[in-house]
Structure formats: structure tokens, C-alpha cells
Design a protein around this motif. Structure first.
Motif, PDB file in Angstrom:
ATOM      1  N   VAL A 156       0.841  -1.201   0.000  1.00 34.98           N
ATOM      2  CA  VAL A 156       0.000   0.000   0.000  1.00 34.98           C
ATOM      3  C   VAL A 156       0.872   1.246   0.000  1.00 34.98           C
ATOM      4  O   VAL A 156       0.638   2.204  -0.771  1.00 34.98           O
ATOM      5  CB  VAL A 156      -0.956  -0.008   1.206  1.00 34.98           C
ATOM      6  N   LEU A 157       1.898   1.263   0.847  1.00 32.97           N
ATOM      7  CA  LEU A 157       2.773   2.438   0.944  1.00 32.97           C
ATOM      8  C   LEU A 157       3.595   2.648  -0.330  1.00 32.97           C
ATOM      9  O   LEU A 157       3.819   3.777  -0.763  1.00 32.97           O
ATOM     10  CB  LEU A 157       3.709   2.289   2.144  1.00 32.97           C
ATOM     11  N   ILE A 158       4.026   1.555  -0.937  1.00 26.18           N
ATOM     12  CA  ILE A 158       4.903   1.652  -2.114  1.00 26.18           C
ATOM     13  C   ILE A 158       4.124   2.027  -3.374  1.00 26.18           C
ATOM     14  O   ILE A 158       4.554   2.876  -4.160  1.00 26.18           O
ATOM     15  CB  ILE A 158       5.661   0.318  -2.326  1.00 26.18           C
ATOM     16  N   PHE A 159       2.948   1.397  -3.563  1.00 28.61           N
ATOM     17  CA  PHE A 159       2.233   1.552  -4.826  1.00 28.61           C
ATOM     18  C   PHE A 159       1.054   2.512  -4.753  1.00 28.61           C
ATOM     19  O   PHE A 159       0.292   2.615  -5.716  1.00 28.61           O
ATOM     20  CB  PHE A 159       1.744   0.183  -5.318  1.00 28.61           C
ATOM     21  N   PRO A 176     -12.913  -6.720 -16.596  1.00 35.40           N
ATOM     22  CA  PRO A 176     -11.898  -7.675 -16.138  1.00 35.40           C
ATOM     23  C   PRO A 176     -10.565  -7.012 -15.818  1.00 35.40           C
ATOM     24  O   PRO A 176      -9.913  -7.355 -14.825  1.00 35.40           O
ATOM     25  CB  PRO A 176     -11.767  -8.645 -17.320  1.00 35.40           C
ATOM     26  N   GLY A 177     -10.156  -6.058 -16.649  1.00 35.46           N
ATOM     27  CA  GLY A 177      -8.883  -5.378 -16.411  1.00 35.46           C
ATOM     28  C   GLY A 177      -8.887  -4.598 -15.120  1.00 35.46           C
ATOM     29  O   GLY A 177      -7.925  -4.632 -14.335  1.00 35.46           O
ATOM     30  N   GLY A 178      -9.983  -3.879 -14.868  1.00 37.30           N
ATOM     31  CA  GLY A 178     -10.087  -3.123 -13.624  1.00 37.30           C
ATOM     32  C   GLY A 178     -10.118  -4.033 -12.406  1.00 37.30           C
ATOM     33  O   GLY A 178      -9.536  -3.704 -11.367  1.00 37.30           O
ATOM     34  N   TRP A 179     -10.788  -5.178 -12.540  1.00 35.86           N
ATOM     35  CA  TRP A 179     -10.848  -6.138 -11.435  1.00 35.86           C
ATOM     36  C   TRP A 179      -9.454  -6.678 -11.119  1.00 35.86           C
ATOM     37  O   TRP A 179      -9.063  -6.775  -9.955  1.00 35.86           O
ATOM     38  CB  TRP A 179     -11.789  -7.284 -11.799  1.00 35.86           C
ATOM     39  N   VAL A 180      -8.710  -7.035 -12.159  1.00 39.84           N
ATOM     40  CA  VAL A 180      -7.359  -7.585 -11.955  1.00 39.84           C
ATOM     41  C   VAL A 180      -6.445  -6.545 -11.309  1.00 39.84           C
ATOM     42  O   VAL A 180      -5.696  -6.857 -10.381  1.00 39.84           O
ATOM     43  CB  VAL A 180      -6.771  -8.075 -13.298  1.00 39.84           C
ATOM     44  N   LEU A 181      -6.502  -5.301 -11.784  1.00 46.95           N
ATOM     45  CA  LEU A 181      -5.668  -4.255 -11.199  1.00 46.95           C
ATOM     46  C   LEU A 181      -6.017  -4.009  -9.732  1.00 46.95           C
ATOM     47  O   LEU A 181      -5.130  -3.816  -8.898  1.00 46.95           O
ATOM     48  CB  LEU A 181      -5.819  -2.958 -11.994  1.00 46.95           C
ATOM     49  N   ARG A 182      -7.310  -4.024  -9.428  1.00 47.52           N
ATOM     50  CA  ARG A 182      -7.735  -3.777  -8.036  1.00 47.52           C
ATOM     51  C   ARG A 182      -7.334  -4.924  -7.125  1.00 47.52           C
ATOM     52  O   ARG A 182      -7.044  -4.721  -5.936  1.00 47.52           O
ATOM     53  CB  ARG A 182      -9.263  -3.585  -8.010  1.00 47.52           C
ATOM     54  N   MET A 183      -7.319  -6.146  -7.653  1.00 49.09           N
ATOM     55  CA  MET A 183      -7.019  -7.325  -6.850  1.00 49.09           C
ATOM     56  C   MET A 183      -5.541  -7.726  -6.882  1.00 49.09           C
ATOM     57  O   MET A 183      -5.126  -8.591  -6.111  1.00 49.09           O
ATOM     58  CB  MET A 183      -7.850  -8.511  -7.343  1.00 49.09           C
ATOM     59  N   LEU A 184      -4.747  -7.092  -7.734  1.00 50.74           N
ATOM     60  CA  LEU A 184      -3.373  -7.537  -7.941  1.00 50.74           C
ATOM     61  C   LEU A 184      -2.535  -7.463  -6.666  1.00 50.74           C
ATOM     62  O   LEU A 184      -1.883  -8.440  -6.276  1.00 50.74           O
ATOM     63  CB  LEU A 184      -2.724  -6.708  -9.058  1.00 50.74           C
ATOM     64  N   LEU A 185      -2.526  -6.319  -6.013  1.00 49.54           N
ATOM     65  CA  LEU A 185      -1.711  -6.165  -4.810  1.00 49.54           C
ATOM     66  C   LEU A 185      -2.207  -7.040  -3.652  1.00 49.54           C
ATOM     67  O   LEU A 185      -1.389  -7.687  -2.984  1.00 49.54           O
ATOM     68  CB  LEU A 185      -1.655  -4.689  -4.401  1.00 49.54           C
ATOM     69  N   PRO A 186      -3.510  -7.090  -3.373  1.00 50.10           N
ATOM     70  CA  PRO A 186      -3.963  -8.009  -2.327  1.00 50.10           C
ATOM     71  C   PRO A 186      -3.616  -9.465  -2.617  1.00 50.10           C
ATOM     72  O   PRO A 186      -3.188 -10.202  -1.721  1.00 50.10           O
ATOM     73  CB  PRO A 186      -5.486  -7.809  -2.310  1.00 50.10           C
ATOM     74  N   ALA A 187      -3.784  -9.884  -3.873  1.00 48.08           N
ATOM     75  CA  ALA A 187      -3.465 -11.266  -4.231  1.00 48.08           C
ATOM     76  C   ALA A 187      -1.970 -11.529  -4.093  1.00 48.08           C
ATOM     77  O   ALA A 187      -1.557 -12.613  -3.655  1.00 48.08           O
ATOM     78  CB  ALA A 187      -3.927 -11.557  -5.656  1.00 48.08           C
ATOM     79  N   LEU A 188      -1.144 -10.556  -4.443  1.00 54.43           N
ATOM     80  CA  LEU A 188       0.299 -10.705  -4.310  1.00 54.43           C
ATOM     81  C   LEU A 188       0.705 -10.837  -2.845  1.00 54.43           C
ATOM     82  O   LEU A 188       1.559 -11.663  -2.496  1.00 54.43           O
ATOM     83  CB  LEU A 188       1.003  -9.507  -4.949  1.00 54.43           C
ATOM     84  N   ALA A 189       0.085 -10.039  -1.983  1.00 57.63           N
ATOM     85  CA  ALA A 189       0.369 -10.131  -0.554  1.00 57.63           C
ATOM     86  C   ALA A 189       0.011 -11.508  -0.014  1.00 57.63           C
ATOM     87  O   ALA A 189       0.710 -12.055   0.845  1.00 57.63           O
ATOM     88  CB  ALA A 189      -0.396  -9.041   0.203  1.00 57.63           C
TER      89      ALA A 189
END
Length: 316
Positions: A156-159, A176-189
Motif C-alpha cells: 500500500v505504501l509503495i504503490f 476484467p482489467g479493472g478487477w485484476v488491477l484492483r485485486m493484484l496487490l492483495p493477491a500478491l500479498a
């Protein structure tokens, strides 16, 4: 195919018993709560008559076993109770509206973990004890030691300002693109600690398989190593990682509840926090039950995959 049919049949027969065990555990633990559902439903201004009528209408004076039976009957009919003031706020509506979001986050994290961990584990095994293996080992240990909640805060702090870390989650079917972008950082964590563990599991399973006699025989017969690894070694080595991966789904679902709060995602985490904050016992009970049942179903799917990967295994 017979193994697979027997496995599915046995798991489906066991499913009601497992669900019954989960409901029994969740119901009686929540029954120990000192919170009065009648007081929560009507608030501070409730009259004694209102509270008494609510308790009678909802069977709160019945023995626990009778209350449990009534809860089971309602659950089979899709009724997990009500929450808040009045009777129009259905727990099932609140829970099942949030469940797809949590499942989406869980399996997105699982997808990221698989596409990263499996290639890294295979590379580490093929280049065993070489610099590639050493680097991958260090990376896997670092990932394994990284707490998801801490990594989520760092992301959150970095991006912040670069990738979306809050705001509404668009529907996947619409954007789909907006969903992936919104979920990318949480999924990565969520995925990073799983990547660390799965890389080590895949490497260990591949190393064990590469040392078997049939691999040396095939290589001695002149069969190219990529063919041996791709057709035989990898398939046999996937059995243990797939089993471990199925167990990690529970970790991912539990972690998703915390990650959703950090990234302001309205999933099961928000439902549980709302339930705890507002003393909605039925909401906490319903959300916990649904997550547990989802975990059981996912593990049945993993068992099926276990047999599909290696049909020679006898279904038990």
C-alpha cells in the motif's frame, strides 16, 4: 476412471458429516457468547416486553440442542438467521454477497503462487546445488518468512498512487482489467508466503523423483532430459505439491479476510468485522460456517485432482 468415481462417491458421502461437524462446532462455540441477540436486535431503547417477545419468537429459551436443530433446518433451506434491527436483514444475503469477492481474491492469489512457485521449484531441482538453486532457495526462504499483513501494508505504501489500493471493486464480468488491477496487490500479498513454501515443496519432490532408477534408465537409453522431465518426472512429482497446495487454500482464505480490511475490499473480512463490531452473533456464525464449508469443498476438489494427476493411485 473407476478410482476417480469411487473417490468422488466417498467424498460426497462424507461431505454431509463434515458439514455437520463444522456446524456443531461453530454453533456451540458461538452459543457461549454472552451477547444477547434480543438486545442487539432492538438496541438500548428496547422495552422489556420487546426483548421478551423476541426471545420467545426466536426460541432463545429452548434447550441448545433444540436451537441447534432449528438452525440446521433453516440452514438446509438457505436461512442463516437475521441480524440488526428488524427481521429483513438476512445473514445469508450479506454472506453470499461477499463470498464471491473472497473466493476471487483467494484463487487469484493461488494462481499467482502456482505460476511462480512451480517453475522456480523445477528450476531449482534441475540445477541442484548450483548458483541458480542457491538463489531460488534464498528467495523462497525470504518469501516464506514474510507475513502477508506486513507485506500488504508495504505494498500500500509503495504503490499508492500507482496501482489502486482502495475504492470500489468493479465486477469482473463488466471490467476484467479493472478487477485484476484492483485485486493484484492483495493477491500478491497473499501469494508471497505460499510461493516460498510451494517452491521448496516442488524442489524437494522433483529432486526425489529425479534420483529414481527409471530416470537414470531413460537418460541412459538416450531419451532427452527435457522429455523425461516433462513427461514423467514432473507428473509424478506434482502429487505432493498439489496436496500441500490444497491445504494452503485454507490459509489463503483466512489470510484474505485480513488482507481485505487493509485494502478496503468488501468481502468476508468486512462481513466478519461488521459482525464483531456490531455484536451480530448470527453474522459471525454464518460467515465462519460458510468459509469452513467452502474450505471442505475445495479440499474435495484437490483430492480429485490428486487422482487425476496419477491414476495409478488407489482412491481411499
Amino acid at each position: 476412471m473407476n478410482n476417480l468415481i469411487r473417490l468422488i462417491g466417498r467424498r460426497l458421502l462424507a461431505l454431509p458429516l463434515m458439514v455437520l461437524g463444522v456446524t456443531l462446532l461453530v454453533f456451540f462455540i458461538m452459543a457461549l457468547s454472552p451477547i444477547d441477540p434480543a438486545y442487539v436486535a432492538f438496541g438500548e431503547n428496547a422495552t422489556p416486553e420487546q426483548l421478551e417477545n423476541y426471545r420467545i419468537e426466536n426460541g432463545l429459551y429452548d434447550p441448545l440442542i433444540v436451537q441447534y436443530w432449528n438452525y440446521l433446518v433453516g440452514m438446509v433451506q438457505g436461512d442463516l438467521g437475521t441480524y440488526g434491527v428488524g427481521t429483513g436483514n438476512l445473514v445469508s444475503d450479506k454472506v453470499f454477497a461477499a463470498l464471491p469477492t473472497t473466493l476471487g481474491l483467494t484463487f487469484f492469489g493461488l494462481f499467482l503462487a502456482v505460476i511462480v512457485a512451480f517453475p522456480l521449484g523445477v528450476l531449482a531441482a534441475i540445477y541442484r546445488d548450483k548458483w541458480v538453486d542457491q538463489v531460488i532457495r534464498v528467495v523462497s526462504v525470504a518469501c516464506l518468512a514474510t507475513p502477508s499483513f506486513w507485506l500488504a501494508i508495504m505494498l500500500v505504501l509503495i504503490f499508492m498512487g500507482t496501482l489502486p489500493v482502495s475504492g470500489a471493486l468493479p465486477a469482473f464480468s463488466e471490467d476484467p482489467g479493472g478487477w485484476v488491477l484492483r485485486m493484484l496487490l492483495p493477491a500478491l500479498a497473499l501469494a508471497v508466503p505460499v510461493i516460498g513454501q510451494m517452491t521448496r515443496v516442488v524442489r524437494a519432490s522433483m529432486v526425489e523423483e529425479l534420483d529414481r532408477d527409471y530416470v537414470r534408465t531413460a537418460l541412459g537409453a538416450g531419451i532427452p532430459k527435457p522429455v523425461v522431465v516433462g513427461r514423467n518426472v514432473l507428473r509424478n512429482a506434482l502429487i505432493t505439491p498439489v496436496t500441500v497446495l490444497g491445504l494452503r487454500v485454507g490459509y489463503l482464505m483466512g489470510g484474505a479476510v485480513v488482507i481485505e480490511i487493509i485494502f478496503s475490499i468488501n468481502g468476508m473480512g468486512r462481513v466478519l468485522i461488521d459482525g464483531i463490531t456490531n455484536n451480530w452473533v448470527m453474522v459471525v456464525q454464518g460467515a465462519t460456517l460458510v468459509v469452513a464449508v467452502a474450505f471442505i469443498i475445495v479440499n474435495i476438489v484437490v483430492d480429485v485432482l490428486y487422482v487425476l494427476i496419477n491414476p495409478r493411485i488407489r482412491a481411499v
